[in-house]
Design a protein around this motif. Structure first.
Motif, PDB file in Angstrom:
ATOM      1  N   LEU A 203       0.817  -1.204   0.000  1.00  0.00           N
ATOM      2  CA  LEU A 203       0.000   0.000   0.000  1.00  0.00           C
ATOM      3  C   LEU A 203       0.858   1.266   0.000  1.00  0.00           C
ATOM      4  O   LEU A 203       0.477   2.277  -0.593  1.00  0.00           O
ATOM      5  N   GLU A 204       2.018   1.217   0.635  1.00  0.00           N
ATOM      6  CA  GLU A 204       2.894   2.377   0.669  1.00  0.00           C
ATOM      7  C   GLU A 204       3.639   2.596  -0.636  1.00  0.00           C
ATOM      8  O   GLU A 204       3.956   3.732  -0.995  1.00  0.00           O
ATOM      9  N   HIS A 205       3.890   1.533  -1.365  1.00  0.00           N
ATOM     10  CA  HIS A 205       4.739   1.644  -2.549  1.00  0.00           C
ATOM     11  C   HIS A 205       3.998   1.456  -3.870  1.00  0.00           C
ATOM     12  O   HIS A 205       4.637   1.460  -4.922  1.00  0.00           O
ATOM     13  N   SER A 206       2.691   1.326  -3.855  1.00  0.00           N
ATOM     14  CA  SER A 206       1.930   1.216  -5.104  1.00  0.00           C
ATOM     15  C   SER A 206       0.983   2.396  -5.229  1.00  0.00           C
ATOM     16  O   SER A 206       0.645   3.059  -4.241  1.00  0.00           O
ATOM     17  N   ASN A 207       0.547   2.676  -6.465  1.00  0.00           N
ATOM     18  CA  ASN A 207      -0.396   3.769  -6.647  1.00  0.00           C
ATOM     19  C   ASN A 207      -1.826   3.283  -6.434  1.00  0.00           C
ATOM     20  O   ASN A 207      -2.071   2.087  -6.249  1.00  0.00           O
ATOM     21  N   ASP A 208      -2.769   4.212  -6.443  1.00  0.00           N
ATOM     22  CA  ASP A 208      -4.154   3.876  -6.111  1.00  0.00           C
ATOM     23  C   ASP A 208      -4.814   2.960  -7.124  1.00  0.00           C
ATOM     24  O   ASP A 208      -5.851   2.361  -6.835  1.00  0.00           O
ATOM     25  N   HIS A 209      -4.224   2.839  -8.310  1.00  0.00           N
ATOM     26  CA  HIS A 209      -4.845   2.052  -9.377  1.00  0.00           C
ATOM     27  C   HIS A 209      -4.026   0.819  -9.732  1.00  0.00           C
ATOM     28  O   HIS A 209      -4.207   0.232 -10.796  1.00  0.00           O
ATOM     29  N   ALA A 210      -3.158   0.423  -8.823  1.00  0.00           N
ATOM     30  CA  ALA A 210      -2.277  -0.712  -9.091  1.00  0.00           C
ATOM     31  C   ALA A 210      -3.066  -1.993  -9.339  1.00  0.00           C
ATOM     32  O   ALA A 210      -4.143  -2.193  -8.788  1.00  0.00           O
ATOM     33  N   ARG A 211      -2.480  -2.839 -10.144  1.00  0.00           N
ATOM     34  CA  ARG A 211      -3.075  -4.132 -10.461  1.00  0.00           C
ATOM     35  C   ARG A 211      -2.146  -5.243 -10.005  1.00  0.00           C
ATOM     36  O   ARG A 211      -0.945  -5.206 -10.264  1.00  0.00           O
ATOM     37  N   LEU A 212      -2.743  -6.230  -9.341  1.00  0.00           N
ATOM     38  CA  LEU A 212      -2.016  -7.440  -8.985  1.00  0.00           C
ATOM     39  C   LEU A 212      -2.590  -8.593  -9.791  1.00  0.00           C
ATOM     40  O   LEU A 212      -3.806  -8.771  -9.852  1.00  0.00           O
ATOM     41  N   TYR A 213      -1.711  -9.382 -10.391  1.00  0.00           N
ATOM     42  CA  TYR A 213      -2.113 -10.606 -11.078  1.00  0.00           C
ATOM     43  C   TYR A 213      -1.504 -11.777 -10.316  1.00  0.00           C
ATOM     44  O   TYR A 213      -0.275 -11.846 -10.157  1.00  0.00           O
ATOM     45  N   ARG A 214      -2.369 -12.685  -9.869  1.00  0.00           N
ATOM     46  CA  ARG A 214      -1.931 -13.870  -9.152  1.00  0.00           C
ATOM     47  C   ARG A 214      -2.583 -15.096  -9.771  1.00  0.00           C
ATOM     48  O   ARG A 214      -3.752 -15.062 -10.172  1.00  0.00           O
ATOM     49  N   GLN A 215      -1.845 -16.176  -9.851  1.00  0.00           N
ATOM     50  CA  GLN A 215      -2.315 -17.386 -10.520  1.00  0.00           C
ATOM     51  C   GLN A 215      -3.642 -17.858  -9.943  1.00  0.00           C
ATOM     52  O   GLN A 215      -3.810 -17.928  -8.726  1.00  0.00           O
ATOM     53  N   SER A 216      -4.587 -18.146 -10.833  1.00  0.00           N
ATOM     54  CA  SER A 216      -5.910 -18.684 -10.501  1.00  0.00           C
ATOM     55  C   SER A 216      -6.797 -17.689  -9.761  1.00  0.00           C
ATOM     56  O   SER A 216      -7.824 -18.074  -9.205  1.00  0.00           O
ATOM     57  N   VAL A 217      -6.414 -16.419  -9.744  1.00  0.00           N
ATOM     58  CA  VAL A 217      -7.196 -15.372  -9.090  1.00  0.00           C
ATOM     59  C   VAL A 217      -7.544 -14.314 -10.130  1.00  0.00           C
ATOM     60  O   VAL A 217      -6.684 -13.907 -10.916  1.00  0.00           O
ATOM     61  N   GLN A 218      -8.813 -13.876 -10.146  1.00  0.00           N
ATOM     62  CA  GLN A 218      -9.202 -12.813 -11.057  1.00  0.00           C
ATOM     63  C   GLN A 218      -8.392 -11.551 -10.754  1.00  0.00           C
ATOM     64  O   GLN A 218      -7.988 -11.324  -9.611  1.00  0.00           O
ATOM     65  N   PRO A 219      -8.098 -10.729 -11.756  1.00  0.00           N
ATOM     66  CA  PRO A 219      -7.280  -9.540 -11.544  1.00  0.00           C
ATOM     67  C   PRO A 219      -7.726  -8.698 -10.352  1.00  0.00           C
ATOM     68  O   PRO A 219      -8.924  -8.468 -10.146  1.00  0.00           O
ATOM     69  N   ILE A 220      -6.759  -8.270  -9.568  1.00  0.00           N
ATOM     70  CA  ILE A 220      -6.996  -7.460  -8.375  1.00  0.00           C
ATOM     71  C   ILE A 220      -6.643  -6.032  -8.747  1.00  0.00           C
ATOM     72  O   ILE A 220      -5.473  -5.716  -9.009  1.00  0.00           O
ATOM     73  N   VAL A 221      -7.640  -5.152  -8.784  1.00  0.00           N
ATOM     74  CA  VAL A 221      -7.459  -3.817  -9.348  1.00  0.00           C
ATOM     75  C   VAL A 221      -7.806  -2.743  -8.325  1.00  0.00           C
ATOM     76  O   VAL A 221      -8.913  -2.723  -7.784  1.00  0.00           O
ATOM     77  N   GLY A 222      -6.875  -1.859  -8.048  1.00  0.00           N
ATOM     78  CA  GLY A 222      -7.106  -0.730  -7.167  1.00  0.00           C
ATOM     79  C   GLY A 222      -6.699  -0.996  -5.731  1.00  0.00           C
ATOM     80  O   GLY A 222      -6.657  -2.142  -5.263  1.00  0.00           O
ATOM     81  N   ALA A 223      -6.381   0.082  -5.004  1.00  0.00           N
ATOM     82  CA  ALA A 223      -5.871  -0.038  -3.641  1.00  0.00           C
ATOM     83  C   ALA A 223      -6.819  -0.774  -2.714  1.00  0.00           C
ATOM     84  O   ALA A 223      -6.386  -1.584  -1.881  1.00  0.00           O
ATOM     85  N   ASP A 224      -8.122  -0.529  -2.836  1.00  0.00           N
ATOM     86  CA  ASP A 224      -9.078  -1.203  -1.954  1.00  0.00           C
ATOM     87  C   ASP A 224      -9.080  -2.706  -2.184  1.00  0.00           C
ATOM     88  O   ASP A 224      -9.123  -3.499  -1.235  1.00  0.00           O
ATOM     89  N   SER A 225      -9.030  -3.109  -3.445  1.00  0.00           N
ATOM     90  CA  SER A 225      -9.012  -4.535  -3.769  1.00  0.00           C
ATOM     91  C   SER A 225      -7.702  -5.178  -3.345  1.00  0.00           C
ATOM     92  O   SER A 225      -7.685  -6.318  -2.871  1.00  0.00           O
ATOM     93  N   VAL A 226      -6.600  -4.457  -3.510  1.00  0.00           N
ATOM     94  CA  VAL A 226      -5.305  -4.965  -3.067  1.00  0.00           C
ATOM     95  C   VAL A 226      -5.319  -5.175  -1.554  1.00  0.00           C
ATOM     96  O   VAL A 226      -4.877  -6.211  -1.042  1.00  0.00           O
ATOM     97  N   ARG A 227      -5.870  -4.202  -0.828  1.00  0.00           N
ATOM     98  CA  ARG A 227      -5.962  -4.323   0.617  1.00  0.00           C
ATOM     99  C   ARG A 227      -6.807  -5.541   1.015  1.00  0.00           C
ATOM    100  O   ARG A 227      -6.412  -6.335   1.871  1.00  0.00           O
ATOM    101  N   ALA A 228      -7.981  -5.671   0.386  1.00  0.00           N
ATOM    102  CA  ALA A 228      -8.876  -6.777   0.712  1.00  0.00           C
ATOM    103  C   ALA A 228      -8.230  -8.127   0.425  1.00  0.00           C
ATOM    104  O   ALA A 228      -8.458  -9.101   1.153  1.00  0.00           O
ATOM    105  N   TYR A 229      -7.436  -8.204  -0.630  1.00  0.00           N
ATOM    106  CA  TYR A 229      -6.784  -9.464  -0.994  1.00  0.00           C
ATOM    107  C   TYR A 229      -5.659  -9.802  -0.019  1.00  0.00           C
ATOM    108  O   TYR A 229      -5.557 -10.932   0.469  1.00  0.00           O
TER     109      TYR A 229
END
Length: 307
Positions: A203-229
């Motif tokens: 959260l400290e080093h990514s922007n508010d619209h960052a995307r995380l891609y993880r195997q077998s997981v639907q794309p994680i988009v945005g700070a709120d989704s990153v936090r929840a994941y």
């Protein structure tokens, strides 16, 4: 990575730059997206191998599962029926540097088996980093992605990140220095994760619209989704960068390397290891922030037999 059988081998820029990109068909963003679409069409019409040989740079990397130059990986491989499988994809998110020399694209892919045994269709999301070559053409320098269980059913309209006005711009850029600052950002990110944990570090080093891609997981988009994941996962994470590069405009860059994920306890058992790719983007204060983070885990190691 457009995933094959059995293995296979986005913008924060100023408001006037975005307006220009959207209004001109020959803008860097438009040309990058058009090239990606032609790449996909070539895959369908001529087969995956021919498409990759045409659109990957001479040193373009894929993960099989370790990083390897695609041309080296296939030069001695036996030729296969190009119609045995159909790999198709489309970009739904893209970004390009202000200099128009570096960019990335992502979107859903589908792999269809055309053989008589007709194995189930495969779905996922590709992630490609593109670099403008000396002849002015876009070529892929790094390609990987994730698999998911269901096909993409979302909107097909191409998107890019919201526009931010950066307070300062860099002039007389030294590419060697920019690569060093990018690697410094990687090290600072790692130190933060080690000290404060994965969630706070991201959260400290990514922007508010960052995307995380993880195997077998639907794309994680945005700070709120990153936090929840990440808040639901207790693990430690370390990585070792292998290479980085940046745009001439010093506003976009990437790095890739190896990583390890371990349980967050005294045993610290290994949960996963593999390779990652990470896009860095300068924010409104010209600070490097993670815009995209994708991992490509290695297959689990077989259990050791007792001697």
């Amino acid at each position: 990575m457009r995933i094959l059988f059995p293995i296979v081998p986005l913008a924060i820029i100023t408001a006037f730059e975005v307006a220009a990109q959207e209004s001109k068909r020959d803008s860097p963003l438009a040309s990058l997206v058009a090239t990606e679409r032609t790449f996909a069409r070539t895959s369908v019409e001529k087969g995956v191998r021919e498409a990759f040989l045409e659109f990957l740079a001479d040193d373009g990397m894929v993960f099989r599962p370790h990083p390897v130059v695609y041309r080296e990986a296939v030069k001695n491989a036996p030729l296969q029926n190009p119609k045995a499988a159909t790999l198709d994809w489309e970009p739904i998110y893209a970004d390009v540097s202000a200099a128009g020399d570096l960019g990335y694209t992502t979107g859903p892919f589908t792999l269809v088996d055309n053989n008589p045994e007709k194995r189930p269709d495969q779905y996922g999301y590709f992630f490609s980093i593109w670099k403008k070559q000396a002849d002015g053409r876009w070529k892929v320098v790094l390609d990987l992605g994730i698999r998911v269980s269901e096909p993409y059913r979302g909107p097909r309209t191409l998107e890019s990140a919201p526009v931010l006005q950066r307070k300062t711009t860099k002039a007389n850029v030294s590419m060697d220095e920019e690569k060093k600052t990018l690697m410094s950002a990687e090290r600072e990110f790692l130190q933060s994760v080690r000290k404060n944990g994965v969630l706070r570090g991201f959260l400290e080093h990514s922007n508010d619209h960052a995307r995380l891609y993880r195997q077998s997981v639907q794309p994680i988009v945005g700070a709120d989704s990153v936090r929840a994941y990440l808040v639901k996962r207790a693990f430690t994470l370390t990585w070792e960068p292998m290479k980085s590069d940046a745009a001439q405009s010093a506003d976009l860059g990437y790095a890739y390397g190896s990583y390890e994920m371990r349980e967050k306890n005294s045993e610290a058992a290994l949960l996963e290891k593999g390779y990652y790719a990470r896009v860095w983007k300068r924010d409104a204060k010209s600070q490097w922030k993670v815009a995209f983070d994708v991992t490509s885990p290695l297959p689990p190691e077989p259990p050791k037999t007792k001697q």
